[in-house]
Design a protein around this motif. Structure first.
Motif, PDB file in Angstrom:
ATOM      1  N   PRO A 173       6.424  21.036   0.975  1.00 11.47           N
ATOM      2  CA  PRO A 173       5.558  20.341   1.931  1.00 11.47           C
ATOM      3  C   PRO A 173       4.156  20.936   2.039  1.00 11.47           C
ATOM      4  N   TYR A 174       3.178  20.021   2.194  1.00  8.06           N
ATOM      5  CA  TYR A 174       1.804  20.412   2.518  1.00  8.06           C
ATOM      6  C   TYR A 174       1.546  20.282   4.014  1.00  8.06           C
ATOM      7  N   GLY A 175       2.129  19.242   4.623  1.00  6.70           N
ATOM      8  CA  GLY A 175       1.901  19.064   6.046  1.00  6.70           C
ATOM      9  C   GLY A 175       2.341  17.698   6.521  1.00  6.70           C
ATOM     10  N   LEU A 176       2.079  17.412   7.789  1.00  5.54           N
ATOM     11  CA  LEU A 176       2.440  16.165   8.439  1.00  5.54           C
ATOM     12  C   LEU A 176       1.180  15.367   8.751  1.00  5.54           C
ATOM     13  N   VAL A 177       1.269  14.050   8.602  1.00  2.00           N
ATOM     14  CA  VAL A 177       0.150  13.157   8.885  1.00  2.00           C
ATOM     15  C   VAL A 177       0.646  12.034   9.784  1.00  2.00           C
ATOM     16  N   SER A 178      -0.086  11.762  10.853  1.00  2.00           N
ATOM     17  CA  SER A 178       0.206  10.620  11.718  1.00  2.00           C
ATOM     18  C   SER A 178      -0.823   9.535  11.431  1.00  2.00           C
ATOM     19  N   LYS A 179      -0.356   8.378  10.960  1.00  2.58           N
ATOM     20  CA  LYS A 179      -1.263   7.275  10.635  1.00  2.58           C
ATOM     21  C   LYS A 179      -0.774   6.021  11.350  1.00  2.58           C
ATOM     22  N   ALA A 180      -1.618   5.485  12.238  1.00  2.00           N
ATOM     23  CA  ALA A 180      -1.300   4.272  13.003  1.00  2.00           C
ATOM     24  C   ALA A 180       0.038   4.392  13.716  1.00  2.00           C
ATOM     25  N   GLY A 181       0.313   5.593  14.271  1.00  2.00           N
ATOM     26  CA  GLY A 181       1.524   5.792  15.034  1.00  2.00           C
ATOM     27  C   GLY A 181       2.754   6.105  14.212  1.00  2.00           C
ATOM     28  N   VAL A 182       2.609   6.206  12.891  1.00  8.22           N
ATOM     29  CA  VAL A 182       3.740   6.507  12.010  1.00  8.22           C
ATOM     30  C   VAL A 182       3.534   7.890  11.396  1.00  8.22           C
ATOM     31  N   ASP A 224      -5.175  12.561   0.362  1.00  7.49           N
ATOM     32  CA  ASP A 224      -6.134  11.646  -0.246  1.00  7.49           C
ATOM     33  C   ASP A 224      -5.544  10.988  -1.486  1.00  7.49           C
ATOM     34  N   VAL A 225      -4.788  11.740  -2.269  1.00  8.03           N
ATOM     35  CA  VAL A 225      -4.176  11.195  -3.491  1.00  8.03           C
ATOM     36  C   VAL A 225      -3.135  10.136  -3.140  1.00  8.03           C
ATOM     37  N   VAL A 226      -2.184  10.464  -2.247  1.00 12.58           N
ATOM     38  CA  VAL A 226      -1.119   9.509  -1.941  1.00 12.58           C
ATOM     39  C   VAL A 226      -1.658   8.315  -1.155  1.00 12.58           C
ATOM     40  N   ARG A 227      -2.675   8.538  -0.313  1.00 13.99           N
ATOM     41  CA  ARG A 227      -3.275   7.421   0.422  1.00 13.99           C
ATOM     42  C   ARG A 227      -3.888   6.414  -0.542  1.00 13.99           C
ATOM     43  N   ARG A 228      -4.626   6.914  -1.538  1.00 18.75           N
ATOM     44  CA  ARG A 228      -5.243   6.004  -2.502  1.00 18.75           C
ATOM     45  C   ARG A 228      -4.188   5.299  -3.357  1.00 18.75           C
ATOM     46  N   GLN A 229      -3.098   5.981  -3.637  1.00 19.80           N
ATOM     47  CA  GLN A 229      -2.026   5.343  -4.400  1.00 19.80           C
ATOM     48  C   GLN A 229      -1.462   4.148  -3.647  1.00 19.80           C
ATOM     49  N   VAL A 230      -1.321   4.290  -2.327  1.00 20.36           N
ATOM     50  CA  VAL A 230      -0.814   3.188  -1.525  1.00 20.36           C
ATOM     51  C   VAL A 230      -1.848   2.071  -1.410  1.00 20.36           C
ATOM     52  N   GLU A 231      -3.086   2.429  -1.104  1.00 19.81           N
ATOM     53  CA  GLU A 231      -4.118   1.431  -0.859  1.00 19.81           C
ATOM     54  C   GLU A 231      -4.538   0.695  -2.130  1.00 19.81           C
ATOM     55  N   GLU A 232      -4.464   1.374  -3.282  1.00 23.36           N
ATOM     56  CA  GLU A 232      -4.926   0.765  -4.521  1.00 23.36           C
ATOM     57  C   GLU A 232      -3.783   0.225  -5.372  1.00 23.36           C
ATOM     58  N   ARG A 233      -2.562   0.232  -4.815  1.00 27.27           N
ATOM     59  CA  ARG A 233      -1.421  -0.293  -5.554  1.00 27.27           C
ATOM     60  C   ARG A 233      -1.653  -1.772  -5.837  1.00 27.27           C
ATOM     61  N   PRO A 234      -1.633  -2.180  -7.115  1.00 28.21           N
ATOM     62  CA  PRO A 234      -1.948  -3.577  -7.438  1.00 28.21           C
ATOM     63  C   PRO A 234      -0.866  -4.524  -6.940  1.00 28.21           C
ATOM     64  N   GLY A 235      -1.283  -5.643  -6.365  1.00 26.69           N
ATOM     65  CA  GLY A 235      -0.331  -6.658  -5.944  1.00 26.69           C
ATOM     66  C   GLY A 235       0.136  -7.465  -7.142  1.00 26.69           C
ATOM     67  N   GLY A 236       1.349  -7.963  -7.097  1.00 28.29           N
ATOM     68  CA  GLY A 236       1.878  -8.708  -8.232  1.00 28.29           C
ATOM     69  C   GLY A 236       1.451 -10.149  -8.260  1.00 28.29           C
ATOM     70  N   VAL A 237       1.089 -10.722  -7.106  1.00 27.29           N
ATOM     71  CA  VAL A 237       0.787 -12.150  -7.036  1.00 27.29           C
ATOM     72  C   VAL A 237      -0.497 -12.356  -6.239  1.00 27.29           C
ATOM     73  N   ASP A 238      -1.488 -12.958  -6.853  1.00 29.73           N
ATOM     74  CA  ASP A 238      -2.724 -13.332  -6.154  1.00 29.73           C
ATOM     75  C   ASP A 238      -2.585 -14.770  -5.662  1.00 29.73           C
ATOM     76  N   VAL A 239      -2.863 -14.976  -4.380  1.00 24.95           N
ATOM     77  CA  VAL A 239      -2.660 -16.275  -3.745  1.00 24.95           C
ATOM     78  C   VAL A 239      -3.964 -16.739  -3.111  1.00 24.95           C
ATOM     79  N   THR A 240      -4.296 -18.002  -3.335  1.00 24.75           N
ATOM     80  CA  THR A 240      -5.462 -18.607  -2.689  1.00 24.75           C
ATOM     81  C   THR A 240      -4.976 -19.617  -1.657  1.00 24.75           C
ATOM     82  N   VAL A 241      -5.491 -19.491  -0.440  1.00 26.65           N
ATOM     83  CA  VAL A 241      -5.066 -20.380   0.643  1.00 26.65           C
ATOM     84  C   VAL A 241      -6.283 -20.986   1.318  1.00 26.65           C
TER      85      VAL A 241
END
Length: 325
Positions: A173-182, A224-241
């Motif tokens: 472990p490096y540490g604990l992070v609280s993000k948006a209550g989680v 920073d590494v794991v946050r970017r992995q989550v935020e930049e994870r490519p979506g499988g389906v692009d949808v236009t609405v």
């Protein structure tokens, strides 16, 4: 300002002990020469500070010297009490310690700043949970905290999303992070950073082995590494609405995580076009909550998925009183 920089140097030395002049210069964004001039100024004002040259040298306070925080500005005082309002201390079992610390800070504040600090605690409330986020599962952070602060390895039984059986891991472990209550545990697994939601940890065992973190990597770096992995994870389906303007604000709020880009809005059209990104086609079913106020324009497989789901719902409610009557 020089006075604020001198106070920063004093508090850093009091907290850290011996600190190299180059490190102080980097933290305060000044030259090493400026740091040495500041040290001379502190010494001239009666602060027992001295510098030692050489490879293991640095700047240090005389042993036993302590100062208080009477140099805090009004804005700094407010910032402390806003930080205290965020509630993360409750999950860490630090409520009593925080209250005691704030009382000490309040006593040490310059008298003119105390009313502002007291007003901040009464007038500013930070609630990190989302609207209608549902009840949060209980989280036991005790063992995770112990591992983080004792620099020990952890053995986890961890349930991933979508799986019924937990997996077993040994992590550093490096540490604990609280993000948006989680709460999240940031840890290395086999030398790679990984994110673990604390509420999915089924059991945690503190090991006797010391933690094996990568040299030079701190919690902020790994996060920073794991946050970017989550935020930049490519979506499988692009949808236009297209979205009915009267529902646009609610649509953007509820679909912020899937929004690919902000919609182009001329401020006049009855319908506004937007782009979304989903991991799988089935995730787009959430759009059915908007009924005929949102229409999927593409791709065809998402239109078919929503049409099928809508037909199934229609059939379910076609029989009066439901299937159980």
């Amino acid at each position: 300002m020089k006075s604020e920089r001198l106070l920063s140097i004093l508090l850093l030395l009091q907290t850290r002990g011996r600190v190299p002049a180059r490190e102080l210069a980097g933290r305060l964004e000044v030259s090493v020469r400026t740091i040495y001039r500041d040290i001379e100024a502190l010494s001239a004002s009666g602060v027992p500070v001295y510098a030692e040259r050489g490879r293991h040298g640095g700047i240090e306070l005389l042993a036993g010297f302590r100062t208080d925080v009477t140099g805090l500005t009004a804005d700094e005082s407010r910032a402390l009490f806003i930080l205290a309002a965020q509630g993360a201390h409750a999950a860490l079992g630090l409520d009593a310690a925080l209250g005691s610390a704030l009382r000490k800070v309040m006593a040490a504040l310059p008298a003119p700043h105390r009313p502002a600090a007291e007003a901040t605690s009464r007038r500013v409330l930070v609630d990190a949970t989302r609207w209608k986020g549902g009840p949060q599962p209980a989280v036991d952070l005790d063992v995770l905290q112990d591992a983080v602060f004792a620099d020990r390895r952890l053995r986890l039984r961890y349930r991933h999303s979508g799986r019924t059986e937990p997996s077993r891991y040994t992590v550093d472990p490096y540490g604990l992070v609280s993000k948006a209550g989680v709460w999240y545990l940031v840890a290395d697994r086999r030398g790679e950073p990984q994110l673990f939601r604390a509420d999915r940890v089924r059991s945690a065992t503190l090991l006797a082995d010391p933690v094996r973190r990568r040299p030079g990597v701190e919690l902020a770096d790994a996060w920073d590494v794991v946050r970017r992995q989550v935020e930049e994870r490519p979506g499988g389906v692009d949808v236009t609405v297209r979205v009915l303007r009267s529902r646009l604000d609610m649509f953007l709020r509820l679909n912020a995580a899937a929004l690919r880009e902000l919609p182009e809005d001329d401020g006049e059209s009855e319908w506004v076009t937007a782009g979304l990104s989903y991991g799988v086609v089935q995730e787009a079913r959430s759009l059915l909550a908007f009924a005929d106020r949102v229409e999927v324009l593409s791709p065809p497989e998402v239109r078919a998925e929503l049409a099928g789901a809508a037909a199934a719902v229609t059939e379910l409610y076609r029989t009066e009183g439901g299937t159980g009557s």
